[in-house]
Design a protein around this motif. Structure first.
Motif, PDB file in Angstrom:
ATOM      1  N   MET A   1       0.700  -1.153  -0.116  1.00  0.00           N
ATOM      2  CA  MET A   1       0.087   0.184  -0.260  1.00  0.00           C
ATOM      3  C   MET A   1       1.033   0.873  -0.364  1.00  0.00           C
ATOM      4  N   MET A   2       0.759   2.115  -1.203  1.00  0.00           N
ATOM      5  CA  MET A   2       2.008   3.067  -1.539  1.00  0.00           C
ATOM      6  C   MET A   2       1.308   4.610  -0.506  1.00  0.00           C
ATOM      7  N   PRO A   3       1.903   4.891   0.000  1.00  0.00           N
ATOM      8  CA  PRO A   3       1.141   6.535   1.101  1.00  0.00           C
ATOM      9  C   PRO A   3       0.864   7.405  -0.495  1.00  0.00           C
ATOM     10  N   MET A   4       0.528   8.513   0.353  1.00  0.00           N
ATOM     11  CA  MET A   4       0.044   9.670  -0.926  1.00  0.00           C
ATOM     12  C   MET A   4       1.024  10.366  -1.301  1.00  0.00           C
ATOM     13  N   PRO A   5       1.658  10.303  -2.520  1.00  0.00           N
ATOM     14  CA  PRO A   5       2.765  11.433  -2.600  1.00  0.00           C
ATOM     15  C   PRO A   5       2.642  13.031  -2.356  1.00  0.00           C
ATOM     16  N   GLU A   6       2.873  13.275  -2.221  1.00  0.00           N
ATOM     17  CA  GLU A   6       3.307  15.108  -2.016  1.00  0.00           C
ATOM     18  C   GLU A   6       1.859  15.862  -3.594  1.00  0.00           C
ATOM     19  N   PRO A   7       1.361  17.081  -2.850  1.00  0.00           N
ATOM     20  CA  PRO A   7       0.681  17.538  -4.049  1.00  0.00           C
ATOM     21  C   PRO A   7       2.001  17.787  -5.262  1.00  0.00           C
ATOM     22  N   ILE A   8       1.897  18.572  -5.977  1.00  0.00           N
ATOM     23  CA  ILE A   8       2.265  18.817  -7.216  1.00  0.00           C
ATOM     24  C   ILE A   8       1.218  20.300  -7.679  1.00  0.00           C
TER      25      ILE A   8
ATOM     26  N   VAL B   1       2.096  18.763 -13.073  1.00  0.00           N
ATOM     27  CA  VAL B   1       1.422  17.845 -13.687  1.00  0.00           C
ATOM     28  C   VAL B   1       1.299  18.041 -15.365  1.00  0.00           C
ATOM     29  N   ASN B   2       1.831  19.258 -16.220  1.00  0.00           N
ATOM     30  CA  ASN B   2       1.809  19.116 -17.349  1.00  0.00           C
ATOM     31  C   ASN B   2       2.276  19.187 -17.704  1.00  0.00           C
TER      32      ASN B   2
ATOM     33  N   GLU C   1       5.985   8.682 -15.790  1.00  0.00           N
ATOM     34  CA  GLU C   1       5.191   9.268 -14.178  1.00  0.00           C
ATOM     35  C   GLU C   1       3.664   9.975 -14.577  1.00  0.00           C
ATOM     36  N   PHE C   2       3.137   9.977 -14.739  1.00  0.00           N
ATOM     37  CA  PHE C   2       1.516  10.801 -15.453  1.00  0.00           C
ATOM     38  C   PHE C   2       1.223   9.576 -14.436  1.00  0.00           C
ATOM     39  N   ARG C   3       1.055   7.832 -15.160  1.00  0.00           N
ATOM     40  CA  ARG C   3      -0.010   7.170 -14.945  1.00  0.00           C
ATOM     41  C   ARG C   3       0.176   6.734 -13.433  1.00  0.00           C
ATOM     42  N   GLN C   4       2.021   7.131 -13.256  1.00  0.00           N
ATOM     43  CA  GLN C   4       2.132   6.273 -11.649  1.00  0.00           C
ATOM     44  C   GLN C   4       1.141   7.429 -10.718  1.00  0.00           C
ATOM     45  N   ARG C   5       1.813   8.447 -10.713  1.00  0.00           N
ATOM     46  CA  ARG C   5       1.365   9.240  -9.477  1.00  0.00           C
ATOM     47  C   ARG C   5      -1.132   9.304  -9.981  1.00  0.00           C
ATOM     48  N   PHE C   6      -1.034   9.342 -10.732  1.00  0.00           N
ATOM     49  CA  PHE C   6      -2.718   9.136 -11.118  1.00  0.00           C
ATOM     50  C   PHE C   6      -3.393   7.956 -12.219  1.00  0.00           C
ATOM     51  N   GLY C   7      -2.344   7.142 -11.610  1.00  0.00           N
ATOM     52  CA  GLY C   7      -2.953   5.845 -11.843  1.00  0.00           C
ATOM     53  C   GLY C   7      -4.095   4.985 -10.813  1.00  0.00           C
ATOM     54  N   ASN C   8      -4.134   5.894  -9.886  1.00  0.00           N
ATOM     55  CA  ASN C   8      -5.638   4.959  -9.428  1.00  0.00           C
ATOM     56  C   ASN C   8      -6.763   6.499  -8.475  1.00  0.00           C
ATOM     57  N   ILE C   9      -6.640   7.546  -9.588  1.00  0.00           N
ATOM     58  CA  ILE C   9      -7.316   8.561  -9.207  1.00  0.00           C
ATOM     59  C   ILE C   9      -9.171   7.782 -10.069  1.00  0.00           C
ATOM     60  N   ILE C  10      -9.318   6.743 -10.077  1.00  0.00           N
ATOM     61  CA  ILE C  10     -10.491   5.724 -10.539  1.00  0.00           C
ATOM     62  C   ILE C  10     -10.055   4.656 -10.417  1.00  0.00           C
TER      63      ILE C  10
ATOM     64  N   CYS D   1      -8.313   1.574  -8.795  1.00  0.00           N
ATOM     65  CA  CYS D   1      -7.381   0.285  -9.760  1.00  0.00           C
ATOM     66  C   CYS D   1      -7.470   0.116 -11.071  1.00  0.00           C
ATOM     67  N   CYS D   2      -7.810   1.751 -11.439  1.00  0.00           N
ATOM     68  CA  CYS D   2      -8.525   1.743 -13.320  1.00  0.00           C
ATOM     69  C   CYS D   2      -7.048   2.805 -14.063  1.00  0.00           C
ATOM     70  N   PRO D   3      -5.649   2.252 -13.937  1.00  0.00           N
ATOM     71  CA  PRO D   3      -5.310   3.659 -14.745  1.00  0.00           C
ATOM     72  C   PRO D   3      -5.646   3.498 -15.698  1.00  0.00           C
ATOM     73  N   ASP D   4      -5.909   2.750 -17.314  1.00  0.00           N
ATOM     74  CA  ASP D   4      -5.996   3.804 -17.912  1.00  0.00           C
ATOM     75  C   ASP D   4      -6.875   4.977 -17.895  1.00  0.00           C
ATOM     76  N   VAL D   5      -7.778   5.080 -16.791  1.00  0.00           N
ATOM     77  CA  VAL D   5      -8.043   6.771 -17.353  1.00  0.00           C
ATOM     78  C   VAL D   5      -7.048   7.601 -16.746  1.00  0.00           C
ATOM     79  N   ALA D   6      -6.064   7.451 -16.377  1.00  0.00           N
ATOM     80  CA  ALA D   6      -4.527   8.242 -16.247  1.00  0.00           C
ATOM     81  C   ALA D   6      -3.598   7.855 -17.901  1.00  0.00           C
ATOM     82  N   ALA D   7      -4.007   7.410 -18.328  1.00  0.00           N
ATOM     83  CA  ALA D   7      -3.429   7.480 -19.801  1.00  0.00           C
ATOM     84  C   ALA D   7      -3.626   8.067 -21.071  1.00  0.00           C
TER      85      ALA D   7
END
Length: 176
Positions: free
Chosen positions: A1-8, A13-14, A20-29, A31-37
């Motif tokens: 279980m990874m802790p939350m990264p510091e906000p940027i 982000v841009n 890096e984007f997929r790593q950071r945002f891969g769980n905003i939904i 277990c659905c990294p497709d959204v990050a991609a």
């Protein structure tokens, strides 16, 4: 279980690489990294809200089967994964914030039974934005939503996913 990264910042982000984007945002939904991609290719975002709206569009464009798959990625509230300590970091914090980690034995039995009935009727787990609710509201929502049609529940569940996603994005990006 990874802790939350510091906000940027949104500017940071841009300029993240797609990886890096997929790593950071891969769980905003959950277990659905497709959204990050998908979101990575839609940059630049002007602010947190524009990214959240892009995630909403991603969900809205899914066919019913895709929406169901998104819901199926979510754990049962206070269910087996929670008992075994196997929730994602985000889900664990969210369920704890609602008080689902400290249910009485009677409430634990009740929520497990309601979860089972819900899943049997609809074919996917009950999803609610735990951070916007407490235990009593969650029980009330579960009981009330059991009387809905499947199509209605699919849309309500996806709208709850949108709320969860928006809150997760807000934790990962600070406003300038």
């Amino acid at each position: 279980m990874m802790p939350m990264p510091e906000p940027i910042s949104i500017d940071e982000v841009n300029v993240l690489t797609p990886v890096e984007f997929r790593q950071r945002f891969g769980n905003i939904i959950e277990c659905c990294p497709d959204v990050a991609a998908a979101l990575s290719s839609q940059r630049p975002f002007i602010n947190v809200e524009s990214m959240a709206l892009a995630a909403n569009r991603f969900l809205d464009q899914l066919q019913p089967q895709g929406k169901e798959r998104v819901l199926l990625l979510h754990p049962d509230l206070a269910g087996r994964l929670a008992e075994q300590g196997q929730l994602t970091h985000e889900s664990s914090r969210e369920q704890k914030s609602a008080g689902l980690d400290s249910l009485s034995p009677a409430d634990k039995t009740r929520i497990n039974e309601l979860n089972k009935r819900y899943r049997a009727k609809f074919g996917f787990p009950f999803v609610i934005c735990a951070r916007e609710n407490k235990v009593a509201n969650i029980f009330q929502g579960l009981e009330a939503r059991l009387s809905n049609a499947r199509e209605t529940e699919l849309e309500i569940g996806i709208n709850e996913v949108k709320k969860i996603c928006r809150l997760r994005i807000r934790e990962l990006i600070y406003d300038n």
